[in-house]
Design an enzyme around this catalytic site. Structure first.
Site, mmCIF file in Angstrom:
data_model
loop_
_atom_site.group_PDB
_atom_site.id
_atom_site.type_symbol
_atom_site.label_atom_id
_atom_site.label_comp_id
_atom_site.label_asym_id
_atom_site.label_seq_id
_atom_site.Cartn_x
_atom_site.Cartn_y
_atom_site.Cartn_z
ATOM 1 N N HIS A 187 0.983 -1.415 0.247
ATOM 2 C CA HIS A 187 0.085 0.307 0.193
ATOM 3 C C HIS A 187 0.734 1.005 -0.154
ATOM 4 C CE1 HIS A 187 -3.627 -2.341 2.190
ATOM 5 N NE2 HIS A 187 -3.420 -2.479 1.144
ATOM 6 N N TYR B 270 -8.229 5.109 8.526
ATOM 7 C CA TYR B 270 -8.972 5.319 9.511
ATOM 8 C C TYR B 270 -10.303 6.066 9.792
ATOM 9 C CZ TYR B 270 -4.786 3.073 11.031
ATOM 10 O OH TYR B 270 -2.988 2.262 10.978
ATOM 11 N N PRO C 170 -2.496 0.450 19.485
ATOM 12 C CA PRO C 170 -2.029 -0.667 17.971
ATOM 13 C C PRO C 170 -2.369 0.893 16.477
ATOM 14 C CG PRO C 170 -3.983 -1.252 19.423
ATOM 15 C CD PRO C 170 -3.336 -0.513 20.134
ATOM 16 N N LYS D 92 2.791 -0.262 15.353
ATOM 17 C CA LYS D 92 3.997 -0.165 15.034
ATOM 18 C C LYS D 92 4.798 -1.402 15.739
ATOM 19 C CE LYS D 92 4.956 3.227 13.252
ATOM 20 N NZ LYS D 92 5.423 2.940 11.523
ATOM 21 N N TYR E 196 4.442 6.534 10.080
ATOM 22 C CA TYR E 196 3.564 5.142 9.693
ATOM 23 C C TYR E 196 4.653 4.102 8.639
ATOM 24 C CZ TYR E 196 -0.435 2.182 8.970
ATOM 25 O OH TYR E 196 -1.065 2.221 9.360
HETATM 26 P P1 FAD Z 1 5.148 -10.981 20.955
HETATM 27 O O1 FAD Z 1 4.827 -11.837 19.177
HETATM 28 O O2 FAD Z 1 4.437 -11.540 22.459
HETATM 29 O O3 FAD Z 1 6.090 -13.078 22.144
HETATM 30 C C1 FAD Z 1 6.604 -13.502 22.557
HETATM 31 C C2 FAD Z 1 6.771 -14.534 22.777
HETATM 32 O O4 FAD Z 1 6.944 -15.071 23.695
HETATM 33 C C3 FAD Z 1 5.795 -15.583 22.553
HETATM 34 O O5 FAD Z 1 5.022 -16.470 21.314
HETATM 35 C C4 FAD Z 1 5.193 -16.378 23.383
HETATM 36 O O6 FAD Z 1 4.667 -17.397 23.444
HETATM 37 C C5 FAD Z 1 6.597 -16.608 24.301
HETATM 38 N N1 FAD Z 1 6.679 -16.730 25.734
HETATM 39 C C6 FAD Z 1 5.762 -15.749 26.375
HETATM 40 N N2 FAD Z 1 6.143 -16.190 27.987
HETATM 41 C C7 FAD Z 1 7.098 -17.302 27.723
HETATM 42 C C8 FAD Z 1 7.802 -18.129 28.802
HETATM 43 N N3 FAD Z 1 7.385 -17.449 29.624
HETATM 44 N N4 FAD Z 1 8.576 -18.558 28.409
HETATM 45 C C9 FAD Z 1 8.821 -19.003 27.158
HETATM 46 N N5 FAD Z 1 7.843 -18.026 26.119
HETATM 47 C C10 FAD Z 1 7.329 -17.513 26.369
HETATM 48 N N6 FAD Z 1 -0.232 -4.726 17.207
HETATM 49 C C11 FAD Z 1 0.168 -3.636 16.200
HETATM 50 O O7 FAD Z 1 0.654 -3.198 15.173
HETATM 51 N N7 FAD Z 1 -1.316 -3.902 15.175
HETATM 52 C C12 FAD Z 1 -2.147 -5.417 15.841
HETATM 53 O O8 FAD Z 1 -3.661 -5.183 15.436
HETATM 54 C C13 FAD Z 1 -1.330 -5.585 16.770
HETATM 55 N N8 FAD Z 1 -2.781 -6.261 17.397
HETATM 56 C C14 FAD Z 1 -2.131 -7.269 18.711
HETATM 57 C C15 FAD Z 1 -3.299 -8.167 19.519
HETATM 58 C C16 FAD Z 1 -2.877 -8.978 20.289
HETATM 59 C C17 FAD Z 1 -3.735 -9.557 20.917
HETATM 60 C C18 FAD Z 1 -1.414 -8.459 20.609
HETATM 61 C C19 FAD Z 1 -1.132 -9.568 22.286
HETATM 62 C C20 FAD Z 1 -0.811 -7.817 20.689
HETATM 63 C C21 FAD Z 1 -1.254 -7.343 19.167
HETATM 64 N N9 FAD Z 1 -0.788 -6.313 19.073
HETATM 65 C C22 FAD Z 1 -1.308 -5.100 17.650
HETATM 66 C C23 FAD Z 1 1.080 -6.504 18.836
HETATM 67 C C24 FAD Z 1 2.189 -6.743 18.541
HETATM 68 O O9 FAD Z 1 1.267 -8.086 18.245
HETATM 69 C C25 FAD Z 1 3.467 -7.080 19.094
HETATM 70 O O10 FAD Z 1 3.732 -6.123 19.717
HETATM 71 C C26 FAD Z 1 4.307 -8.235 18.451
HETATM 72 O O11 FAD Z 1 4.057 -9.427 18.464
HETATM 73 C C27 FAD Z 1 5.375 -8.213 19.911
HETATM 74 O O12 FAD Z 1 6.590 -9.229 18.997
HETATM 75 P P2 FAD Z 1 7.362 -10.192 20.460
HETATM 76 O O13 FAD Z 1 7.888 -11.158 19.083
HETATM 77 O O14 FAD Z 1 7.422 -8.950 20.851
HETATM 78 O O15 FAD Z 1 6.647 -10.945 21.348
HETATM 79 C C1 PHB Z 2 -5.008 -4.795 10.567
HETATM 80 O O1 PHB Z 2 -3.909 -5.455 10.218
HETATM 81 O O2 PHB Z 2 -4.841 -5.631 12.352
HETATM 82 C C2 PHB Z 2 -4.314 -3.603 11.615
HETATM 83 C C3 PHB Z 2 -3.831 -2.033 10.726
HETATM 84 C C4 PHB Z 2 -3.592 -0.974 11.104
HETATM 85 C C5 PHB Z 2 -2.946 -0.733 12.499
HETATM 86 C C6 PHB Z 2 -3.830 -1.682 13.784
HETATM 87 C C7 PHB Z 2 -4.069 -2.877 12.826
HETATM 88 O O3 PHB Z 2 -2.932 0.528 12.801
#
Ligand code: FAD
Ligand code: PHB
Length: 395
Positions: A74, A203, A295, A299, A387
């Site tokens: 996009h 948005y 969200p 980011k 963005y």
């Molecule tokens: P995570 O993806 O959380 O990975 C952490 C990993 O560690 C997981 O696999 C978990 O199972 C594992 N773990 C946890 N505890 C332990 C332990 N004790 N021992 C071993 N392993 C463990 N961001 C956006 O930009 N847009 C969105 O729409 C959006 N939606 C989201 C929806 C939800 C429900 C959540 C929770 C987050 C969302 N986010 C979103 C944020 C984005 O997904 C996160 O910022 C991203 O996943 C960060 O990556 P990470 O690898 O740091 O952590």
């Molecule tokens: C998504 O597609 O899940 C999404 C897109 C934009 C956002 C947050 C989530 O700002």
């Protein structure tokens, strides 16, 4: 059983997997310990927007093949308010940059496949993970796999285990200062078998609250609407969700929101959180274990990837020259970006959500801000450059 490795990584989310992949490309050994199963992490519905820099990194490091084929690229977004829609043209405002729509769990699948193909070690369903000796000669991680107690001995530990993981709480009390901001709203999100109603993300700011139109494929829409943090999903049958979305996306001109069967529903809370510093002795925090953003700016995943790029460079320097100069500055380098991204995510959230506590003055000010962003090139450019992702700063 005792295993030795150079970098022990806790968590197979985007941060842990990308770090392990980058280390592999640099010839540094790592082992990932993941609490959940492979099936679970490969189907967990989360973020969907990849910044230009994240796209480039996936492509450059050989894990962007499916993204290239299946990602939706996009060059802008729409901001919709007052019955009008306004396009922010990222490509034109940033000298050719854009974003890709590609689900987080697809990134996870691609990285898991790459690690396993290269004989990388990921221990799925690792239970009771505990960290020890963080400020000793070697750091130790104990865990249980299939009921057996095991030990991983490493030079360093990367805590990539998300907000609720064990890494951050393993740091002695008093070392970390937490900065936190809660928001009085959440997002009710759905995944629907419906053709996206627009080529780009929309948005929308509306009197009834924020709404977001996103997508996952030419057949699947991803839609969100602002709700209460304690919203009861059972009060939202499909029909009510569609009626509410239709209202919030209303345009003065003809426009139609495509509907279809709802495949998944959830409520996601919103918070801003930063832990400072992101390091204690041999433990380095990366991604959600160190910071959370609301969200609205899309980011979270991108910030996790930005952290591990710095961390991988720090480990590279250490294993090539023995110098910890870059590792010592890891936290300081990351936090500069983290706070700028916090600022942007907070700003997008404030700009687009309905604040019930607002007085009429604040409501008018918010509308003026939307008007300014969509009518001033300077303001639109500020949104666009954040963005698509701020450039990496030299370090
Ligand atoms: P995570 O993806 O959380 O990975 C952490 C990993 O560690 C997981 O696999 C978990 O199972 C594992 N773990 C946890 N505890 C332990 C332990 N004790 N021992 C071993 N392993 C463990 N961001 C956006 O930009 N847009 C969105 O729409 C959006 N939606 C989201 C929806 C939800 C429900 C959540 C929770 C987050 C969302 N986010 C979103 C944020 C984005 O997904 C996160 O910022 C991203 O996943 C960060 O990556 P990470 O690898 O740091 O952590
Ligand atoms: C998504 O597609 O899940 C999404 C897109 C934009 C956002 C947050 C989530 O700002």
């Amino acid at each position: 059983m005792k295993i030795r490795t150079q970098v022990g990584i806790i968590g197979a989310g985007p941060a842990g997997l990308m770090l392990s992949h980058l280390l592999y490309l640099q010839g540094v050994e790592s082992v990932i310990l993941e609490a959940a199963s492979r099936e679970h992490i490969e189907s967990r519905i989360r973020a969907g927007v990849l910044e230009q820099g994240t796209v480039d990194l996936l492509m450059e490091t050989g894990v962007g093949e499916r993204l290239r084929r299946e990602g939706m690229f996009h060059e802008g977004i729409e901001l919709r308010f007052g019955g009008q829609t306004h396009r922010i043209d990222f490509c034109e405002l940033t000298g050719g940059k854009g974003v890709a729509i590609y689900a987080q769990h697809e990134v996870v699948k691609d990285l898991v496949a790459a690690r396993l193909t290269a004989n990388g070690q990921i221990v799925f369903e690792a239970a009771n993970v505990q960290l020890r000796g963080l400020d000793g000669a070697r750091a130790e991680i104990s865990f249980e796999k299939d009921g057996l107690l095991q030990e991983l001995s490493c030079d360093f530990i990367a805590g990539c285990d998300g907000f609720h993981g064990v890494s951050r709480p393993s740091i002695p009390e008093g070392v970390i200062t937490s900065y936190e901001q809660a928001y009085p709203f959440a997002w009710l999100g759905i995944l629907a078998q419906a053709r996206p109603s627009s080529v780009e993300l929309i948005y929308a700011y509306h009197d009834r609250g924020f709404a977001l139109h996103s997508m996952r494929s030419p057949q699947i829409s991803r839609l969100y609407l602002q709700c209460a943090p304690d919203e009861d999903l059972s009060a939202w049958p499909d029909e009510r969700i569609w009626t509410e979305l239709q209202r919030r996306f209303t345009l003065a001109a003809d426009w139609n929101l495509n509907e279809g069967p709802i495949l998944q529903k959830s409520v996601t809370g919103m918070r801003s959180f930063v832990a400072e510093p992101m390091q204690f002795a041999k433990l380095f925090l990366a991604g959600d274990s160190a910071h959370i953003v609301p969200p609205t700016g899309a980011k979270g995943l991108n910030l996790a990837i930005a952290d591990v790029r710095v961390l991988a460079d720090g480990f590279k320097q250490f294993y090539e020259s023995g110098s910890t100069e870059l590792l010592n500055r890891y936290s300081e380098i990351c936090l500069r970006r983290v706070w700028k991204v916090q600022r942007f995510s907070w700003w997008m959230t404030s700009l687009l959500h309905r604040h019930v506590s607002n007085n009429p003055f604040e409501e008018r000010r918010q509308l003026a801000e939307l008007d300014y962003v969509t009518s001033s090139r300077a303001a639109a450019q500020t949104l666009a450059e954040n963005y698509v992702g701020l450039p990496r700063e030299p370090y």
